[in-house]
Scaffold this motif. Structure first.
Motif, PDB file in Angstrom:
ATOM      1  N   ILE A  84      17.617 121.284   4.925  1.00  0.00           N
ATOM      2  CA  ILE A  84      18.177 120.884   6.218  1.00  0.00           C
ATOM      3  C   ILE A  84      18.548 119.408   6.204  1.00  0.00           C
ATOM      4  N   ALA A  85      17.648 118.570   5.643  1.00  0.00           N
ATOM      5  CA  ALA A  85      17.942 117.140   5.552  1.00  0.00           C
ATOM      6  C   ALA A  85      19.201 116.892   4.720  1.00  0.00           C
ATOM      7  N   ARG A  86      19.328 117.610   3.608  1.00  0.00           N
ATOM      8  CA  ARG A  86      20.519 117.462   2.757  1.00  0.00           C
ATOM      9  C   ARG A  86      21.776 117.861   3.520  1.00  0.00           C
ATOM     10  N   ALA A  87      21.688 118.944   4.295  1.00  0.00           N
ATOM     11  CA  ALA A  87      22.843 119.398   5.067  1.00  0.00           C
ATOM     12  C   ALA A  87      23.244 118.389   6.133  1.00  0.00           C
ATOM     13  N   LEU A  88      22.278 117.571   6.588  1.00  0.00           N
ATOM     14  CA  LEU A  88      22.550 116.564   7.616  1.00  0.00           C
ATOM     15  C   LEU A  88      23.023 115.233   7.042  1.00  0.00           C
ATOM     16  N   ALA A  89      22.983 115.093   5.720  1.00  0.00           N
ATOM     17  CA  ALA A  89      23.177 113.781   5.089  1.00  0.00           C
ATOM     18  C   ALA A  89      24.481 113.115   5.488  1.00  0.00           C
ATOM     19  N   THR A  90      25.571 113.854   5.542  1.00  0.00           N
ATOM     20  CA  THR A  90      26.885 113.251   5.804  1.00  0.00           C
ATOM     21  C   THR A  90      27.267 113.300   7.282  1.00  0.00           C
ATOM     22  N   ASN A  91      26.254 113.422   8.167  1.00  0.00           N
ATOM     23  CA  ASN A  91      26.481 113.440   9.617  1.00  0.00           C
ATOM     24  C   ASN A  91      27.483 114.514  10.040  1.00  0.00           C
ATOM     25  N   PRO A  92      27.224 115.777   9.695  1.00  0.00           N
ATOM     26  CA  PRO A  92      28.173 116.832  10.057  1.00  0.00           C
ATOM     27  C   PRO A  92      28.154 117.113  11.552  1.00  0.00           C
ATOM     28  N   SER A  93      29.226 117.698  12.034  1.00  0.00           N
ATOM     29  CA  SER A  93      29.261 118.146  13.429  1.00  0.00           C
ATOM     30  C   SER A  93      28.841 119.611  13.542  1.00  0.00           C
ATOM     31  N   ILE A  94      28.832 120.318  12.391  1.00  0.00           N
ATOM     32  CA  ILE A  94      28.491 121.745  12.365  1.00  0.00           C
ATOM     33  C   ILE A  94      27.520 122.007  11.227  1.00  0.00           C
ATOM     34  N   LEU A  95      26.494 122.826  11.495  1.00  0.00           N
ATOM     35  CA  LEU A  95      25.612 123.343  10.443  1.00  0.00           C
ATOM     36  C   LEU A  95      25.792 124.844  10.356  1.00  0.00           C
ATOM     37  N   LEU A  96      25.934 125.344   9.142  1.00  0.00           N
ATOM     38  CA  LEU A  96      25.973 126.772   8.886  1.00  0.00           C
ATOM     39  C   LEU A  96      24.672 127.159   8.201  1.00  0.00           C
TER      40      LEU A  96
END
Length: 339
Positions: free
Chosen positions: A156-168
């Motif tokens: 989850i932290a890796r998925a947030l790394a680039t400040n996304p607006s969407i998580l899948l």
């Protein structure tokens, strides 16, 4: 405009072997995901859920139809622009997909390096992420030294790394035990509420939908057959596939063999109260008590989604005044007399 918008999307794969038939994985899907919501997509194996996710992050292109994310049509972009758009879409995987040769810190640093983030900013961002997911003390640990829940928190932290607006999140809790699943769902809820990130959850687990999502879309054979607020879909499922999913959490009104078995076991009168209706259980029990009958709960239960309560409770009513009591209760909204 919705943050994610699919219009009449089809996806057909070429045959996997010579002489085989093409596979139509997605068939005319229309879907809206609003900014800031948690939207669950559910379906049995082969329904098309994972293909739909790959269309949203442009790992697959539609055969026809349009896929629009934050106002940009993904199906109309070249490779360079697609890479830019994908930086705004984080992905959480069922099997974590961590690099075993890198520490937790190294796994988080990798996407930041790919995005061209400078060293000082990388260190600040990684420290911020590790504190957010509660793994600051695991920065120098390797994946094999972590529990399943810790690995998913790194994911989850890796998925947030680039400040996304969407998580899948594609079946992101399927490999976890129930306690760890609750921890991960709580973290995802915090991601949504505190960071304002829109989350699309792919799952076949209705408890995940009930616990986490605001809206749900149900897929079957490549189509979205039903979509709406979670409480509404759970309380009044229209399609057979939706009713099968909801039945894993909420007992349906007994019928057929189940009803026959209840009749044999409870020779009095049977009635079912729709808990989501306007008539409260308290009203039903108070009316039955005035008739002096005995009442026993024989099947059903209730669930809660946010402030909404829904479910069915089946009662066995016995005594000299049972017929009169059931006749009066049966006139209330949301009550069905079974026998």
């Amino acid at each position: 405009m919705a943050l994610v918008e699919l219009r009449d999307v089809h996806k057909t794969f070429a045959p996997t072997k010579r002489g085989g038939a093409p596979v139509e994985a997605i068939r005319g899907v229309d879907l809206d995901v609003e900014s800031g919501e948690i939207h669950a997509i559910v379906g049995y194996s082969g329904a098309g859920k994972s293909t739909l996710v790959r269309l949203v992050n442009a790992l697959e292109q539609p055969t026809s139809g349009t896929v629009t994310v934050d106002g940009t049509r993904l199906d109309a972009l070249g490779d360079r622009d697609l890479r830019r758009v994908r930086q705004g879409i984080g992905m959480i995987f069922q099997q974590f997909n961590l690099m075993r040769s890198r520490t937790v810190w190294g796994n988080l640093e990798f996407p930041l390096k790919l995005a061209g983030v400078g060293q000082a900013e990388r260190q600040r961002r990684i420290s911020e992420l590790l504190h957010f997911v509660g793994l600051a003390d695991k920065a120098h640990a390797y994946p094999e030294q972590l529990s399943g829940g810790q690995k998913q928190r790194v994911g989850i932290a890796r998925a947030l790394a680039t400040n996304p607006s969407i998580l899948l999140a594609d079946e992101s809790t399927s490999a976890l035990d129930p306690d760890t699943t609750r921890e991960v769902l709580s973290l995802l809820r915090r991601v949504n509420e505190q960071l304002g990130i829109t989350i699309i959850v792919i799952t076949h687990e209705m408890d995940v939908v009930r616990t986490l999502a605001h809206r749900v879309s149900v897929m079957e054979s490549g189509r979205v057959v039903e979509s709406g607020p979670v409480a509404e879909i759970f309380a009044r499922p229209r399609e057979d596939v939706t009713r099968r999913f909801v039945a894993t959490l909420v007992d349906e009104v007994p019928s057929g063999d189940d009803l026959a078995a209840l009749r044999r076991q409870f020779p009095g009168r049977l009635l079912t109260v729709d808990v989501e209706g306007h008539t409260s259980q308290a009203d039903v029990f108070a009316l039955l008590a005035r008739h002096g009958v005995s009442v026993e709960v024989v099947q059903g239960g209730v669930n809660r989604v946010g402030s909404a309560v829904f479910g069915h409770v089946t009662l066995a009513v016995a005594g000299d005044a049972a017929d009169a009591a059931v006749a009066e209760v049966g006139r209330l909204e949301g009550v069905e007399v079974l026998a």
